[in-house]
Every structure is written in C-alpha cells, then in structure tokens.
Design a protein around this motif. Structure first.
Motif, PDB file in Angstrom:
ATOM      1  N   GLN A   1      79.121 -49.666 -23.606  1.00 47.99           N
ATOM      2  CA  GLN A   1      78.325 -48.493 -23.243  1.00 47.99           C
ATOM      3  C   GLN A   1      77.849 -47.800 -24.512  1.00 47.99           C
ATOM      4  OE1 GLN A   1      77.690 -47.469 -20.042  1.00 47.99           O
ATOM      5  NE2 GLN A   1      79.039 -48.863 -18.933  1.00 47.99           N
ATOM      6  N   ALA A   2      76.558 -47.489 -24.578  1.00 46.59           N
ATOM      7  CA  ALA A   2      76.016 -46.865 -25.785  1.00 46.59           C
ATOM      8  C   ALA A   2      74.777 -46.058 -25.447  1.00 46.59           C
ATOM      9  CB  ALA A   2      75.673 -47.920 -26.832  1.00 46.59           C
ATOM     10  N   THR A   3      74.470 -45.110 -26.311  1.00 46.93           N
ATOM     11  CA  THR A   3      73.175 -44.436 -26.239  1.00 46.93           C
ATOM     12  C   THR A   3      72.254 -45.095 -27.253  1.00 46.93           C
ATOM     13  OG1 THR A   3      73.696 -42.777 -27.932  1.00 46.93           O
ATOM     14  CG2 THR A   3      74.307 -42.264 -25.637  1.00 46.93           C
ATOM     15  N   ALA A   4      70.958 -45.014 -27.024  1.00 51.53           N
ATOM     16  CA  ALA A   4      70.010 -45.617 -27.954  1.00 51.53           C
ATOM     17  C   ALA A   4      70.145 -44.993 -29.337  1.00 51.53           C
ATOM     18  CB  ALA A   4      68.583 -45.446 -27.422  1.00 51.53           C
ATOM     19  N   VAL A   5      70.285 -43.669 -29.388  1.00 48.60           N
ATOM     20  CA  VAL A   5      70.416 -42.987 -30.676  1.00 48.60           C
ATOM     21  C   VAL A   5      71.720 -43.388 -31.358  1.00 48.60           C
ATOM     22  CG1 VAL A   5      70.652 -40.744 -31.810  1.00 48.60           C
ATOM     23  CG2 VAL A   5      68.981 -41.044 -29.979  1.00 48.60           C
ATOM     24  N   GLY A   6      72.806 -43.490 -30.579  1.00 46.19           N
ATOM     25  CA  GLY A   6      74.092 -43.892 -31.144  1.00 46.19           C
ATOM     26  C   GLY A   6      74.055 -45.303 -31.696  1.00 46.19           C
ATOM     27  N   MET A   7      73.410 -46.237 -30.959  1.00 47.61           N
ATOM     28  CA  MET A   7      73.279 -47.617 -31.444  1.00 47.61           C
ATOM     29  C   MET A   7      72.503 -47.647 -32.746  1.00 47.61           C
ATOM     30  SD  MET A   7      72.469 -50.237 -28.313  1.00 47.61           S
ATOM     31  CE  MET A   7      72.304 -51.723 -29.281  1.00 47.61           C
ATOM     32  N   SER A   8      71.396 -46.909 -32.773  1.00 49.23           N
ATOM     33  CA  SER A   8      70.565 -46.863 -33.967  1.00 49.23           C
ATOM     34  C   SER A   8      71.355 -46.343 -35.163  1.00 49.23           C
ATOM     35  CB  SER A   8      69.344 -45.968 -33.719  1.00 49.23           C
ATOM     36  OG  SER A   8      68.612 -45.747 -34.903  1.00 49.23           O
ATOM     37  N   THR A   9      72.145 -45.317 -34.927  1.00 49.83           N
ATOM     38  CA  THR A   9      72.914 -44.712 -36.015  1.00 49.83           C
ATOM     39  C   THR A   9      73.973 -45.670 -36.550  1.00 49.83           C
ATOM     40  OG1 THR A   9      72.567 -42.493 -35.116  1.00 49.83           O
ATOM     41  CG2 THR A   9      74.387 -42.777 -36.666  1.00 49.83           C
ATOM     42  N   GLU A  10      74.786 -46.250 -35.649  1.00 50.06           N
ATOM     43  CA  GLU A  10      75.887 -47.105 -36.069  1.00 50.06           C
ATOM     44  C   GLU A  10      75.397 -48.413 -36.679  1.00 50.06           C
ATOM     45  OE1 GLU A  10      79.114 -46.262 -36.259  1.00 50.06           O
ATOM     46  OE2 GLU A  10      78.289 -44.304 -35.717  1.00 50.06           O
TER      47      GLU A  10
ATOM     48  N   ILE B   1      72.566 -49.569 -22.466  1.00 49.95           N
ATOM     49  CA  ILE B   1      71.956 -48.554 -23.328  1.00 49.95           C
ATOM     50  C   ILE B   1      71.311 -47.465 -22.484  1.00 49.95           C
ATOM     51  CG2 ILE B   1      70.384 -48.176 -25.256  1.00 49.95           C
ATOM     52  CD1 ILE B   1      70.379 -51.248 -25.620  1.00 49.95           C
ATOM     53  N   ASP B   2      71.651 -46.241 -22.789  1.00 48.42           N
ATOM     54  CA  ASP B   2      71.066 -45.088 -22.108  1.00 48.42           C
ATOM     55  C   ASP B   2      70.218 -44.317 -23.107  1.00 48.42           C
ATOM     56  OD1 ASP B   2      70.453 -43.256 -20.197  1.00 48.42           O
ATOM     57  OD2 ASP B   2      72.415 -42.295 -20.129  1.00 48.42           O
ATOM     58  N   GLY B   3      68.975 -44.042 -22.751  1.00 45.92           N
ATOM     59  CA  GLY B   3      68.130 -43.297 -23.668  1.00 45.92           C
ATOM     60  C   GLY B   3      66.735 -43.087 -23.128  1.00 45.92           C
ATOM     61  N   GLN B   4      65.881 -42.537 -23.973  1.00 45.19           N
ATOM     62  CA  GLN B   4      64.513 -42.236 -23.591  1.00 45.19           C
ATOM     63  C   GLN B   4      63.557 -43.293 -24.128  1.00 45.19           C
ATOM     64  OE1 GLN B   4      64.945 -37.904 -24.991  1.00 45.19           O
ATOM     65  NE2 GLN B   4      63.300 -37.763 -23.467  1.00 45.19           N
TER      66      GLN B   4
ATOM     67  N   VAL C   1      65.915 -44.131 -19.178  1.00 48.06           N
ATOM     68  CA  VAL C   1      66.224 -45.392 -18.510  1.00 48.06           C
ATOM     69  C   VAL C   1      67.489 -45.986 -19.124  1.00 48.06           C
ATOM     70  CG1 VAL C   1      64.806 -46.817 -20.077  1.00 48.06           C
ATOM     71  CG2 VAL C   1      65.269 -47.604 -17.746  1.00 48.06           C
ATOM     72  N   LYS C   2      68.313 -46.564 -18.264  1.00 50.12           N
ATOM     73  CA  LYS C   2      69.548 -47.222 -18.708  1.00 50.12           C
ATOM     74  C   LYS C   2      69.397 -48.724 -18.464  1.00 50.12           C
ATOM     75  CE  LYS C   2      73.488 -45.214 -17.828  1.00 50.12           C
ATOM     76  NZ  LYS C   2      74.730 -44.751 -17.133  1.00 50.12           N
ATOM     77  N   LEU C   3      69.518 -49.517 -19.528  1.00 55.93           N
ATOM     78  CA  LEU C   3      69.306 -50.957 -19.450  1.00 55.93           C
ATOM     79  C   LEU C   3      70.521 -51.731 -19.935  1.00 55.93           C
ATOM     80  CD1 LEU C   3      65.666 -51.185 -20.890  1.00 55.93           C
ATOM     81  CD2 LEU C   3      66.341 -51.284 -18.486  1.00 55.93           C
ATOM     82  N   ASP C   4      70.772 -52.857 -19.266  1.00 56.96           N
ATOM     83  CA  ASP C   4      71.857 -53.769 -19.620  1.00 56.96           C
ATOM     84  C   ASP C   4      71.220 -55.027 -20.191  1.00 56.96           C
ATOM     85  OD1 ASP C   4      73.824 -55.739 -19.656  1.00 56.96           O
ATOM     86  OD2 ASP C   4      74.741 -55.109 -17.772  1.00 56.96           O
ATOM     87  N   GLY C   5      71.522 -55.362 -21.462  1.00 60.72           N
ATOM     88  CA  GLY C   5      70.930 -56.538 -22.085  1.00 60.72           C
ATOM     89  C   GLY C   5      71.845 -57.167 -23.115  1.00 60.72           C
ATOM     90  N   VAL C   6      71.398 -58.299 -23.666  1.00 59.16           N
ATOM     91  CA  VAL C   6      72.185 -59.078 -24.629  1.00 59.16           C
ATOM     92  C   VAL C   6      71.433 -59.157 -25.953  1.00 59.16           C
ATOM     93  CG1 VAL C   6      73.205 -61.330 -25.115  1.00 59.16           C
ATOM     94  CG2 VAL C   6      73.205 -60.443 -22.775  1.00 59.16           C
ATOM     95  N   VAL C   7      72.128 -58.886 -27.048  1.00 57.06           N
ATOM     96  CA  VAL C   7      71.514 -58.938 -28.373  1.00 57.06           C
ATOM     97  C   VAL C   7      71.131 -60.382 -28.711  1.00 57.06           C
ATOM     98  CG1 VAL C   7      71.872 -58.590 -30.848  1.00 57.06           C
ATOM     99  CG2 VAL C   7      72.781 -56.919 -29.205  1.00 57.06           C
TER     100      VAL C   7
END
Length: 223
Positions: free
Chosen positions: A76-85, A133-136, A200-206
């Motif tokens: 579980q992650a936010t788009a901003v959190g993923m970008s930051t980490e 991912i949850d974000g705008q 929008v909240k999306l489930d995907g694979v890197v």
C-alpha cells in the motif's frame, strides 16, 4: 531470477537462469569502479550452483521462501510517498556511483560507462513488486504504441512545514521522481473518464524503472 547483493558500496546484481532441460547458469556484470578477482568470482558463483536442491526438496524450499518473503503481497502506498522513497533510492545510488573508484577513467579505455548496468540495482529492488497506489491524476493519455492508457500520478510535494504553504505547482511534477501506470486492457473505460486532479487507486506491477521514475503494468482500479 535477480539476486541483489547490498553489502557492497555499489549494489551488485547477479542473474540466474534455468532451462526446461535443467541447465542453470549464473552470472554478473560489474558496474563502473567495481572489481573482482577471477578466482573469487568463480568460487562465489559456483558455490551457489553447488547448493542447488532439486525435486521435492527444492520445491519445498522455494515455496517456503515465497511465503516468508511476502513478495506477492501488494504494498500500500501513496503516489507522493512512492515518489519520495524511490527518489531517495535513486539519488543514493547515484551518489554511490559518482564516488566509486575512477580507475576506469584513467585506463585509456574509450568505452563509455555502462549506464544500464550501473542503475540495474535500482530496478531489481522493485521489479515485479505489486503496489496499490492512491493519488491524484496528473495525466491520463492513450499510448498508441502499446494500445493502452498511461496514467501519470501527481507527485508534487507540499511546501513549508506541515504543508501549510500548499502544494507545488503541477507544472513542476516531472521535476520529481515520477509514477506512471499502464492500465490493463479491461480498464480502458476507466481511463477514458480520468481527468487531471481526479483521485484514483490502482493496483499494478513494477516493470520499468530508471533514475527519473517508475512504471507499472496491468494496473486496475481498487475500490
């Protein structure tokens, strides 16, 4: 299968392949500044092959590792959190590469650095991982080459302590570590409705990653 060794200054990636006929190969490619004695490399890599277990014993070991690793569980992650980490990981690897020994630069070789090998540890750390991912939405555009819709998340940071200064301008979005999702074929109707700043909240694979951003495939909406 990728194996990431993190106890070296620049993480070392090894690749293990297996054929249906039972042949297994293991190898690695050193990044700029990394060195290894041939006998040490042979001892380490052949040592892995010597420890292989086949049949029911090997399958049981593999299954136990899969369960204990939790690799298949979505993060579980936010788009901003993923970008930051992930952005921090990218900058950290960049610093490690920049400070690696520069012997190759003075060897007289005209061969340019292998940038793909240098940044492979960044991809290997996240490749195949599932994220929710949850974000705008920043952009939602058709990709004519893949016949899907690419959703780019808004990853601009909040300004000031506690975000009291508001969010950075959307125009600065791509100056950050970006997060993009390619919608699965059955999500095209969703993609057609998405507009800038929608949540929008999306489930995907890197499936792709570089120093500028991360990309996920087969993304589906999560309610």
């Amino acid at each position: 299968m990728y194996v990431l060794q993190t106890d070296t200054k620049v993480p070392l990636v090894s690749v293990i392949t297996a054929s249906n006929g039972g042949n297994v190969a293991v190898g690695t490619k050193l990044s700029r500044g990394q060195t290894a004695k041939e006998e040490d490399a042979r001892s380490a890599l052949c040592g892995w092959l010597d420890k292989l277990k086949t049949g029911p014993e090997g399958e049981a070991i593999a299954e136990a590792v899969r369960v204990s690793s939790g690799f298949d569980k979505p993060i579980q992650a936010t788009a901003v959190g993923m970008s930051t980490e992930m952005g921090k990981d990218s900058k950290r690897l960049q610093r490690e590469i920049n400070t690696a020994p520069l012997k190759a630069l003075f060897s007289g070789s005209s061969t340019p650095p292998d940038t793909e090998a240098m940044y492979q540890p960044l991809l290997v750390k996240y490749f195949g991982r599932r994220f929710i991912i949850d974000g705008q939405v920043y952009t939602a555009q058709p990709n004519r080459f893949t016949n899907t819709i690419e959703v780019g998340y808004l990853v601009t940071k909040m300004k000031g302590i506690g975000g009291i200064g508001g969010r950075q301008s959307n125009d600065n979005n791509n100056a950050n570590f970006t997060v993009h999702c390619a919608l699965a074929p059955d999500q095209m109707a969703l993609g057609a409705t998405l507009r800038e700043n929608d949540w929008v909240k999306l489930d995907g694979v890197v499936d792709k990653m570089d120093t500028g951003g991360v990309h996920l495939r087969d993304c589906r909406q999560v309610k």
